[in-house]
Design a protein around this motif. Structure first.
Motif, PDB file in Angstrom:
ATOM      1  N   GLN A  70      -3.005  -4.209  29.419  1.00  0.00           N
ATOM      2  CA  GLN A  70      -2.513  -5.251  30.309  1.00  0.00           C
ATOM      3  C   GLN A  70      -2.845  -6.615  29.702  1.00  0.00           C
ATOM      4  O   GLN A  70      -3.901  -6.777  29.090  1.00  0.00           O
ATOM      5  CB  GLN A  70      -3.171  -5.140  31.689  1.00  0.00           C
ATOM      6  CG  GLN A  70      -2.954  -3.815  32.384  1.00  0.00           C
ATOM      7  CD  GLN A  70      -1.516  -3.624  32.835  1.00  0.00           C
ATOM      8  OE1 GLN A  70      -0.911  -4.522  33.418  1.00  0.00           O
ATOM      9  NE2 GLN A  70      -0.968  -2.449  32.570  1.00  0.00           N
ATOM     10  N   TYR A  71      -1.966  -7.579  29.910  1.00  0.00           N
ATOM     11  CA  TYR A  71      -2.271  -8.917  29.402  1.00  0.00           C
ATOM     12  C   TYR A  71      -3.502  -9.491  30.086  1.00  0.00           C
ATOM     13  O   TYR A  71      -4.229 -10.294  29.492  1.00  0.00           O
ATOM     14  CB  TYR A  71      -1.062  -9.828  29.567  1.00  0.00           C
ATOM     15  CG  TYR A  71       0.063  -9.458  28.623  1.00  0.00           C
ATOM     16  CD1 TYR A  71      -0.065  -9.677  27.243  1.00  0.00           C
ATOM     17  CD2 TYR A  71       1.224  -8.871  29.089  1.00  0.00           C
ATOM     18  CE1 TYR A  71       0.950  -9.314  26.362  1.00  0.00           C
ATOM     19  CE2 TYR A  71       2.239  -8.503  28.217  1.00  0.00           C
ATOM     20  CZ  TYR A  71       2.105  -8.731  26.860  1.00  0.00           C
ATOM     21  OH  TYR A  71       3.103  -8.367  25.991  1.00  0.00           O
ATOM     22  N   SER A  72      -3.774  -9.046  31.316  1.00  0.00           N
ATOM     23  CA  SER A  72      -4.986  -9.503  32.004  1.00  0.00           C
ATOM     24  C   SER A  72      -6.253  -8.950  31.354  1.00  0.00           C
ATOM     25  O   SER A  72      -7.351  -9.476  31.569  1.00  0.00           O
ATOM     26  CB  SER A  72      -4.940  -9.120  33.483  1.00  0.00           C
ATOM     27  OG  SER A  72      -4.696  -7.735  33.656  1.00  0.00           O
ATOM     28  N   ASP A  73      -6.126  -7.876  30.556  1.00  0.00           N
ATOM     29  CA  ASP A  73      -7.260  -7.372  29.779  1.00  0.00           C
ATOM     30  C   ASP A  73      -7.600  -8.308  28.624  1.00  0.00           C
ATOM     31  O   ASP A  73      -8.713  -8.272  28.095  1.00  0.00           O
ATOM     32  CB  ASP A  73      -6.954  -6.000  29.172  1.00  0.00           C
ATOM     33  CG  ASP A  73      -6.739  -4.911  30.188  1.00  0.00           C
ATOM     34  OD1 ASP A  73      -7.330  -4.988  31.286  1.00  0.00           O
ATOM     35  OD2 ASP A  73      -5.974  -3.968  29.895  1.00  0.00           O
ATOM     36  N   LEU A  74      -6.612  -9.104  28.218  1.00  0.00           N
ATOM     37  CA  LEU A  74      -6.710  -9.838  26.956  1.00  0.00           C
ATOM     38  C   LEU A  74      -6.867 -11.340  27.126  1.00  0.00           C
ATOM     39  O   LEU A  74      -7.309 -12.021  26.199  1.00  0.00           O
ATOM     40  CB  LEU A  74      -5.461  -9.554  26.110  1.00  0.00           C
ATOM     41  CG  LEU A  74      -5.123  -8.072  25.894  1.00  0.00           C
ATOM     42  CD1 LEU A  74      -3.810  -7.932  25.140  1.00  0.00           C
ATOM     43  CD2 LEU A  74      -6.252  -7.347  25.172  1.00  0.00           C
TER      44      LEU A  74
END
Length: 285
Positions: A262-266
């Motif tokens: 997920q982009y929220s992981d990054l």
């Protein structure tokens, strides 16, 4: 990937529906509350991929057209995930071979941080079984039963990182109550699936190298501070993960690579480079 709430999951792969929309339409107007996914409003049904067609496209991508819950070894999913792992491995090797002045630009022991769900463990079997409708009870059964296989290419990547002297940390939104089962699934404890990852590194301050998300009442100081302005003081995914990475770096590590599906992981910094693992099944802000 963080542990998903039902409000963040529709009956199908919402994120893929959004990405499938073609030109035309208008953006969502500001509302209270606003939808988590920002996209366009289609002007006609022809601009939206039919849900049943989309499900079949995803099955085909995973090399599982009949929906058995087992992804195909020669599937486009395996090809894409393995390619990400190879790219990350090349980056780690290049950074690990830095010498002299180049190394002095980076402080602390080099480290790698990886998300769990659909980054190091693949939840395809649960997506099929649940028909893409997340339920915390049934999902919890898969977690505690340690039923998820390793994401293609990732075990080799983590083993390679360990051999090259990297500290290895896992950072997941799964609750602390699922930590033992998560560790067992990732490594080898004889229960369910043993994915075969090496054990995470114990941090220099003695912390476990598998970070699960505690209840708000048990937040360590760095999460309390980072998430004080979030609703109820409860961390968003971005704040939880970026604050944890900042904490890892604050005690003497240089996070050379951060991997997530997920982009929220990054987002949020505290990593030299990020790598996005493919996941067309759900979207987490």
């Amino acid at each position: 990937m963080p542990n998903r709430s039902l409000s963040r999951r529709g009956l199908a792969a919402t994120a893929v529906v959004c990405s499938a929309l073609v030109g035309g339409g208008v953006a969502y107007a500001a509302t209270t509350p606003e939808p988590a996914i920002k996209t366009f409003t289609p002007r006609s049904a022809d601009q939206v991929t039919n849900i049943d067609v989309l499900r079949q496209q995803i099955r085909n991508y995973y090399g599982d057209p009949l929906g058995t819950g087992t992804f195909g070894p020669d599937s486009n999913y395996v090809r894409e995930a393995t390619s990400v792992a190879r790219d990350a491995g090349r980056w780690l090797s290049a950074r690990g071979h830095e010498r002299g002045e180049d190394r002095h630009h980076h402080r602390g022991q080099k480290a790698i941080v990886l998300d769990v769900d659909d980054t190091t463990l693949t939840t395809w079997n649960y997506e099929v079984a649940s028909n893409w409708a997340y339920n915390p009870t049934t999902n919890g059964e898969y977690v505690t039963g340690q039923r998820f296989p390793a994401t293609p290419g990732m075990v080799d990547l983590v083993k390679k990182a360990k051999r090259e002297g990297y500290a290895v940390f896992f950072l997941t939104g799964r609750p602390s109550s699922q930590e033992a089962a998560t560790l067992g699934n990732l490594t080898s404890d004889g229960v369910g699936v043993d994915a075969g990852y090496p054990a995470p590194t114990t941090l220099r301050n003695g912390e476990d190298g598998l970070f699960t998300k505690p209840d708000v009442s048990a937040y360590p100081g760095y999460l309390q501070k980072a998430c004080a302005a979030d609703p109820g003081g409860k961390c968003t995914t971005i704040h939880y993960k970026s604050a944890t990475r900042a904490h890892i770096e604050s005690i003497g590590y240089d996070i050379v690579a951060n991997l997530g599906d997920q982009y929220s992981d990054l987002k949020g910094g505290y990593a030299d480079r990020t790598f996005k693992v493919p996941n067309p099944n759900y979207y987490l802000p």
